[in-house]
Each structure stands twice: as structure tokens, then as C-alpha cells.
Scaffold this active site. Structure first.
Site, PDB file in Angstrom:
ATOM      1  N   ASN A   1       0.800  -1.232   0.000  1.00  0.00           N
ATOM      2  CA  ASN A   1       0.000   0.000   0.000  1.00  0.00           C
ATOM      3  C   ASN A   1       0.833   1.283   0.000  1.00  0.00           C
ATOM      4  O   ASN A   1       0.422   2.282  -0.566  1.00  0.00           O
ATOM      5  CB  ASN A   1      -1.019  -0.014   1.158  1.00  0.00           C
TER       6      ASN A   1
ATOM      7  N   GLU B   1       4.455  -5.039  11.995  1.00  0.00           N
ATOM      8  CA  GLU B   1       3.471  -3.974  11.774  1.00  0.00           C
ATOM      9  C   GLU B   1       2.351  -4.610  10.965  1.00  0.00           C
ATOM     10  O   GLU B   1       2.471  -4.793   9.760  1.00  0.00           O
ATOM     11  CB  GLU B   1       4.105  -2.811  10.996  1.00  0.00           C
TER      12      GLU B   1
ATOM     13  N   GLU C   1       7.671   1.126  15.236  1.00  0.00           N
ATOM     14  CA  GLU C   1       8.460   1.803  14.217  1.00  0.00           C
ATOM     15  C   GLU C   1       8.390   3.291  14.481  1.00  0.00           C
ATOM     16  O   GLU C   1       7.425   3.777  15.080  1.00  0.00           O
ATOM     17  CB  GLU C   1       7.869   1.532  12.818  1.00  0.00           C
TER      18      GLU C   1
ATOM     19  N   CYS D   1      -3.565   0.601   6.932  1.00  0.00           N
ATOM     20  CA  CYS D   1      -3.640  -0.346   8.057  1.00  0.00           C
ATOM     21  C   CYS D   1      -4.384   0.227   9.257  1.00  0.00           C
ATOM     22  O   CYS D   1      -5.052  -0.497   9.987  1.00  0.00           O
ATOM     23  CB  CYS D   1      -2.240  -0.781   8.467  1.00  0.00           C
TER      24      CYS D   1
HETATM   25  P1  NDP Z   1       0.876  -9.625   3.147  1.00  0.00           P
HETATM   26  O1  NDP Z   1       0.952 -10.091   4.548  1.00  0.00           O
HETATM   27  O2  NDP Z   1       0.170 -10.446   2.155  1.00  0.00           O
HETATM   28  O3  NDP Z   1       2.361  -9.421   2.569  1.00  0.00           O
HETATM   29  C1  NDP Z   1       3.307  -8.594   3.213  1.00  0.00           C
HETATM   30  C2  NDP Z   1       4.701  -8.966   2.716  1.00  0.00           C
HETATM   31  O4  NDP Z   1       5.072 -10.246   3.239  1.00  0.00           O
HETATM   32  C3  NDP Z   1       4.800  -9.090   1.201  1.00  0.00           C
HETATM   33  O5  NDP Z   1       6.052  -8.614   0.772  1.00  0.00           O
HETATM   34  C4  NDP Z   1       4.693 -10.594   1.003  1.00  0.00           C
HETATM   35  O6  NDP Z   1       5.214 -11.017  -0.221  1.00  0.00           O
HETATM   36  C5  NDP Z   1       5.500 -11.083   2.181  1.00  0.00           C
HETATM   37  N1  NDP Z   1       5.266 -12.459   2.596  1.00  0.00           N
HETATM   38  C6  NDP Z   1       4.145 -13.213   2.458  1.00  0.00           C
HETATM   39  N2  NDP Z   1       4.330 -14.431   3.020  1.00  0.00           N
HETATM   40  C7  NDP Z   1       5.587 -14.453   3.526  1.00  0.00           C
HETATM   41  C8  NDP Z   1       6.369 -15.433   4.213  1.00  0.00           C
HETATM   42  N3  NDP Z   1       5.878 -16.637   4.525  1.00  0.00           N
HETATM   43  N4  NDP Z   1       7.630 -15.128   4.585  1.00  0.00           N
HETATM   44  C9  NDP Z   1       8.134 -13.903   4.296  1.00  0.00           C
HETATM   45  N5  NDP Z   1       7.456 -12.948   3.635  1.00  0.00           N
HETATM   46  C10 NDP Z   1       6.190 -13.208   3.258  1.00  0.00           C
HETATM   47  O7  NDP Z   1       0.299  -8.145   3.231  1.00  0.00           O
HETATM   48  P2  NDP Z   1      -0.164  -7.221   2.015  1.00  0.00           P
HETATM   49  O8  NDP Z   1       1.003  -6.950   1.136  1.00  0.00           O
HETATM   50  O9  NDP Z   1      -1.405  -7.816   1.433  1.00  0.00           O
HETATM   51  O10 NDP Z   1      -0.507  -5.849   2.756  1.00  0.00           O
HETATM   52  C11 NDP Z   1      -1.717  -5.589   3.375  1.00  0.00           C
HETATM   53  C12 NDP Z   1      -1.613  -5.868   4.867  1.00  0.00           C
HETATM   54  O11 NDP Z   1      -0.559  -5.102   5.437  1.00  0.00           O
HETATM   55  C13 NDP Z   1      -2.877  -5.454   5.625  1.00  0.00           C
HETATM   56  O12 NDP Z   1      -3.191  -6.439   6.567  1.00  0.00           O
HETATM   57  C14 NDP Z   1      -2.451  -4.178   6.324  1.00  0.00           C
HETATM   58  O13 NDP Z   1      -3.189  -3.893   7.465  1.00  0.00           O
HETATM   59  C15 NDP Z   1      -1.017  -4.456   6.617  1.00  0.00           C
HETATM   60  N6  NDP Z   1      -0.285  -3.204   6.824  1.00  0.00           N
HETATM   61  C16 NDP Z   1       0.122  -2.890   8.098  1.00  0.00           C
HETATM   62  C17 NDP Z   1       0.761  -1.676   8.336  1.00  0.00           C
HETATM   63  C18 NDP Z   1       1.240  -1.301   9.710  1.00  0.00           C
HETATM   64  O14 NDP Z   1       2.094  -0.413   9.813  1.00  0.00           O
HETATM   65  N7  NDP Z   1       0.741  -1.897  10.782  1.00  0.00           N
HETATM   66  C19 NDP Z   1       0.970  -0.692   7.261  1.00  0.00           C
HETATM   67  C20 NDP Z   1       0.533  -1.160   5.966  1.00  0.00           C
HETATM   68  C21 NDP Z   1      -0.092  -2.361   5.775  1.00  0.00           C
HETATM   69  P3  NDP Z   1       4.245 -11.073  -1.542  1.00  0.00           P
HETATM   70  O15 NDP Z   1       3.210 -10.016  -1.397  1.00  0.00           O
HETATM   71  O16 NDP Z   1       5.162 -10.812  -2.650  1.00  0.00           O
HETATM   72  O17 NDP Z   1       3.640 -12.419  -1.506  1.00  0.00           O
END
Ligand code: NDP
Length: 487
Positions: free
Chosen positions: A151, A248, A461, A282
Site C-alpha cells: 500500500n 506492523e 516503528e 492499516c
Molecule cells: P501480506 O501479509 O500479504 O504481505 C506482506 C509482505 O510479506 C509481502 O512482501 C509478502 O510477499 C510477504 N510475505 C508473504 N508471506 C511471507 C512469508 N511466509 N515469509 C516472508 N514474507 C512473506 O500483506 P499485504 O502486502 O497484502 O498488505 C496488506 C496488509 O498489510 C494489511 O493487513 C495491512 O493492514 C497491513 N499493513 C500494516 C501496516 C502497519 O504499519 N501496521 C501498514 C501497511 C499495511 P508477496 O506479497 O510478494 O507475496
């Protein structure tokens, strides 16, 4: 950077993978493939680790004041390239240009500047113990791994890299497969600013690629921004080598509007907390609790302003204020939640449909959506939707709304609107959330530590805590008298 094929960025340059695996990146506002990316194979991943170890040796010995100077140069380059980088973020994420040009690059640069300012002031402590004394050193951890969500691709990379690098670590960053460019551009900027090769490497690929490094013994810490489910997997994988973790994660945050609130401001907050970045934030306040005495006024103004002021369209058009969702899959998920809200008996008060704006007919747009008459047990109230879907509920008493606001596995954020200052502080103190706003919503300046309670996260963070989370304390005891012992 190659315009059609993006490669992994290691040791100051783009490198080839050796297994020819690639994936495509789609512009969410058009549905068109915009470029291909080479996945990191094992060879590339091991190269990234070796390079980051070399980078760490140099960077951790670079005086903090020099690290600060270099980080400031990086922040300045980001600001100079603001519009160019913002446009890339718009194309990759589908978010409106009017947001990206003001927020994404600037807040990333803010973090690099802020942690650059802080790092020369990191000092240990000294204390006398009789004639002896001890002192502490705040040392970097080593090679850290950052994993980002889609995002805020550039901003997330900046936030993690800024604190990690300021503290003297090197970082390997894995962006989301859906938005791989922002982090690579940041890596280019760091090299241009004088960050030594290997201090910030970017590897590309899916969760398996991320997991390889999460399990890698050479990695000291993992900082993930992503979903709760991913957080659990990453933490379990990191446990094998007892890595430090910062998580996060997601949320289902409450926004509470009391009867004495400024209703126009509360409506502004509810719209920001649900429609900004088309709901893909988020900290979104997706459960909007409105006191029954001001509910009618609130709803009347909310519906008028949503109808008149939300402009869904081509994200590159400066007038657009609600862009495309990240992918077709995610759009289907959001539409599925809307169906479940209807099936569970909530009233669809506004929107609820896919939109096909002129010129972007194949894009993944869902219009601003408002549900009323929701109950606490509905899926739309319990689960994170991550789209422009607001659910409004009424409440009668302060005690009741606190209990209902806290009735969730999440604890990322919370907001309240009211003019009684005693009530404001009394209620906020009882909400189980790490990021809270009173008469505001969504602001997250880098000086403020952010992170979740409960399943929304671990660690913080930003702020001074953010820097400390990339250090470890060494205590050194110095004997001044002749050492005596029983042996
Ligand atoms: P995901 O959890 O699907 O993915 C996050 C990252 O983790 C991506 O780079 C993904 O790779 C990677 N990933 C997935 N599985 C693994 C694994 N087993 N081991 C290591 N890395 C892995 O989140 P989204 O990208 O869909 O983002 C949306 C989510 O992020 C929402 O839940 C949102 O609330 C949260 N978020 C939280 C924030 C905060 O500061 N608290 C801020 C912004 C978002 P790939 O996508 O390439 O599969």
C-alpha cells in the site's frame, strides 16, 4: 533502471538471476502489465546476504555524524525527485496522484532525515559502582531484513531503512510482488547519496523468497509490514534462529463519535479513515461508532459529502481522490465482503459496487461504500477488509462503546471525537490500541512511535523507540581495583 525488466539490486547494481524466473506487475487502474521482474533465486539471495555482510562491516564503523550526512543527502534526493517517484507509486499502487505527490515520498524522506538527525546523538550511559564502573554501548544488530506491503511501497521501505541504517545496520529489503519498484528506486537513491554498496540491497519475489531470508542464520532481525496471518508465519520461521522481530500488521480500528463532537470534523475523519488510499490503510477506522443522539446528523452529512465529494477515476488525474484497489483478486475480496455485509443483514447506505471510470474501464475500482445497522458479530465488523468500506454503528453509553471497541483480536489504532477533554483522555486510556487520535485521524509523523497492541503487532516503528529497535545494548564493566577471588 530497466523500463521493462526490473532485476534484483545488490551491491550497488542490478544483477541477473540464474534461473530465469520472472513475474509481471500490473497497473491496477488499467489491468495492463507494465513491467516484468526477475525473482531472486538462491544464488541471488546468498549474494545479497554476502554483500550485506560486507556493507555492514563498513557502515557500522562509519562515524554516526557521517552516516547522518549521507542520509540527509538521500532525503534531499528523494525530495528533488518527488514528482517522478510519486508518479511511479501511483502507477504501481493505483492510489490517487493527489495523495502520492503530497505524502508518499515526503514522509519517506522525513523518516530518513529524522533518523539521520537522531543517530549522532545515540549515547551510552556510564555509572560508577564503588571504584569500578560500567558503561553501555548501543550497537547495531547486523544484517536486517525488511519485508514490505503493497500500500505504501516507497514509504515503508524508507521507514524501515531509515532507522536500520541510522543505527549502523545493513538491510536487505523484500517489497511486495505487486509493487516492487519503490524499494529499488530507494536503493538507487542511497547509492547516489553515498551509502556504501551492500548496505541496502533489494531482492524481489514472493513469500517464499522472503521466507528464505527469514530463516537465514545470517539475518539478525526481521521487520515485517503485512497481514496478521503473514506475521504469524514470519514470526514462527524467525523463531528457528531466535531473530528479533518487529511486526506492523493489520487492524479493525474503532472511530468513536460522541454526542458533543464537532460533527463536520467527525465526518471528515470517518471519510479519511475509510476512503483515503481507497481504504488500503492499516490504521483505518473501519468500525465507526456514533452516539445515538448525533447519529442522524452524522449520517445525513456523511452521505451528502460521500455523494458530492468522492471522485473515483484515473489515479493520475489530479482531481481523483479515490483510486484503484491493488489487484483483481483484492477487488474480488472487497466485493465479497460487501456481499457478506448485505447477506448478514447490514443496510447498504451507499455504493457497494465495482466502478469502471472512463479510460480505466479494466481497472480494479470499488466505489465508496457505507453500511449502517451493523452488529458486532458480522464479518464486515470483525475482519479487516482493506478497501473503501465503512461500517457505522450506534451506541448509548461510554462504558458500552469502550467494551465494544475493544472486542477484537486487533489493536492497531483508535480515534475519538468529542469536546469534553476529560472524557477524551479517560476513554483513550481504556482503548486497547497502539496508535490513538483525539479529534484527528490518520496522521503519523515520523517522530511518533507506531505499532499495534494484541495481534496487530510487536514492537514499534518510528520515534526514538524505532531507532532503539535496531540496536542492542552492550554493558561493559571495568575493574579499577586489583581483582580478588576465592581460588
Ligand atoms: P501480506 O501479509 O500479504 O504481505 C506482506 C509482505 O510479506 C509481502 O512482501 C509478502 O510477499 C510477504 N510475505 C508473504 N508471506 C511471507 C512469508 N511466509 N515469509 C516472508 N514474507 C512473506 O500483506 P499485504 O502486502 O497484502 O498488505 C496488506 C496488509 O498489510 C494489511 O493487513 C495491512 O493492514 C497491513 N499493513 C500494516 C501496516 C502497519 O504499519 N501496521 C501498514 C501497511 C499495511 P508477496 O506479497 O510478494 O507475496
Amino acid at each position: 533502471m530497466p523500463s521493462t525488466l526490473l532485476k534484483n539490486f545488490i551491491h550497488g547494481r542490478y544483477v541477473d538471476n540464474t534461473d530465469n524466473t520472472r513475474f509481471d506487475v500490473i497497473n491496477p487502474s488499467t489491468g495492463q502489465v507494465i513491467y516484468a521482474v526477475e525473482s531472486a533465486c538462491e544464488n541471488v539471495l546468498e549474494q545479497a546476504v554476502r554483500s550485506a555482510q560486507e556493507g555492514f562491516k563498513i557502515w557500522s564503523k562509519t562515524p554516526a555524524i557521517e552516516r547522518a550526512r549521507i542520509l540527509h543527502r538521500a532525503a534531499n534526493i528523494l525530495r528533488e525527485r518527488n514528482d517522478e517517484l510519486a508518479k511511479i507509486e501511483v502507477i504501481d499502487t493505483g492510489k490517487p496522484w493527489q495523495e502520492a505527490v503530497e505524502v508518499d515520498v515526503q514522509t519517506g524522506a522525513d523518516a530518513i532525515e529524522y533518523f539521520g538527525n537522531l543517530c549522532p546523538s545515540m549515547m551510552g550511559e556510564q555509572q560508577s559502582v564503588g571504584n569500578d564502573f560500567f558503561y553501555t554501548r548501543h550497537e547495531p544488530l547486523g544484517v536486517c531484513l525488511g519485508i514490505g506491503a503493497w500500500n505504501y511501497p516507497l514509504q515503508i521501505a524508507c521507514w524501515k531503512a531509515a532507522a536500520a541504517l541510522a543505527a549502523g545496520n545493513s538491510m536487505i529489503f523484500k517489497p511486495s510482488e505487486e509493487t516492487p519498484r519503490g524499494a529499488s528506486l530507494l536503493a538507487e537513491v542511497f547509492i547516489q547519496a553515498g551509502v556504501p554498496e551492500g548496505v541496502f540491497n533489494v531482492i524481489q519475489g514472493d513469500g517464499k523468497v522472503g521466507n528464505y531470508l527469514v530463516e537465514h542464520p545470517a539475518i539478525a532481525k526481521v521487520s515485517l509490514t503485512g497481514e496478521v496471518g503473514t506475521g504469524k508465519k514470519v514470526m514462527a520461521a524467525a523463531a528457528g534462529t531466535l531473530k528479533k522481530v518487529t511486526m506492523e500488521l493489520g487492524g479493525k480500528s474503532p472511530l468513536i463519535v460522541f454526542e458533543d463532537a464537532d460533527i463536520d470534523e467527525a465526518v471528515t475523519a470517518a471519510m479519511l479513515a475509510n476512503f483515503y488510499t481507497q481504504g488500503e490503510v492499516c490504521t483505518n477506522g473501519t468500525r465507526v461508532f456514533v452516539h445515538q443522539d448525533c447519529y442522524d446528523t452524522f449520517m445525513e452529512r456523511l452521505l451528502i459529502r460521500t455523494r458530492d465529494n468522492v471522485i473515483v477515476g484515473d489515479p493520475l488525474n489530479p482531481a481523483t481522490n479515490l483510486g484503484a484497489l491493488i489487484s483483481e483478486n483484492h477487488m474480488q475480496t472487497v466485493l465479497g465482503y460487501i456481499e457478506s455485509g448485505k447477506n448478514d443483514g447490514a443496510t447498504l447506505a451507499f455504493g457497494g459496487e465495482r466502478i469502471k471510470p472512463d479510460g480505466c474501464e479494466n481497472g480494479y475500482f470499488v466505489g465508496p461504500t457505507i453500511f449502517t445497522h451493523c452488529t458486532d458479530d458480522m464479518r464486515i465488523i470483525r475482519e479487516e477488509i482493506f478497501g473503501p468500506v465503512m461500517s457505522v454503528m450506534t451506541f448509548e453509553t461510554e462504558e458500552e462503546v469502550i467494551q465494544r471497541a475493544n472486542d477484537t483480536i486487533y489493536g492497531l489504532a483508535a480515534g475519538i471525537f468529542c469536546t469534553d477533554i476529560r472524557r477524551a483522555h479517560r476513554v483513550i486510556a481504556q482503548l486497547e490500541a497502539g496508535i490513538c487520535w483525539i479529534n484527528a485521524y490518520g496522521n503519523s509523523p515520523v517522530e511518533m512511535p507506531v505499532g499495534g497492541y494484541k495481534q496487530s503487532g510487536i514492537g514499534r516503528e518510528n520515534g526514538i523507540e524505532g531507532l532503539k529497535s535496531y540496536t542492542q545494548t552492550k554493558s561493559i564493566y571495568v575493574g579499577m581495583d586489583k581483582l580478588e577471588g576465592p581460588f
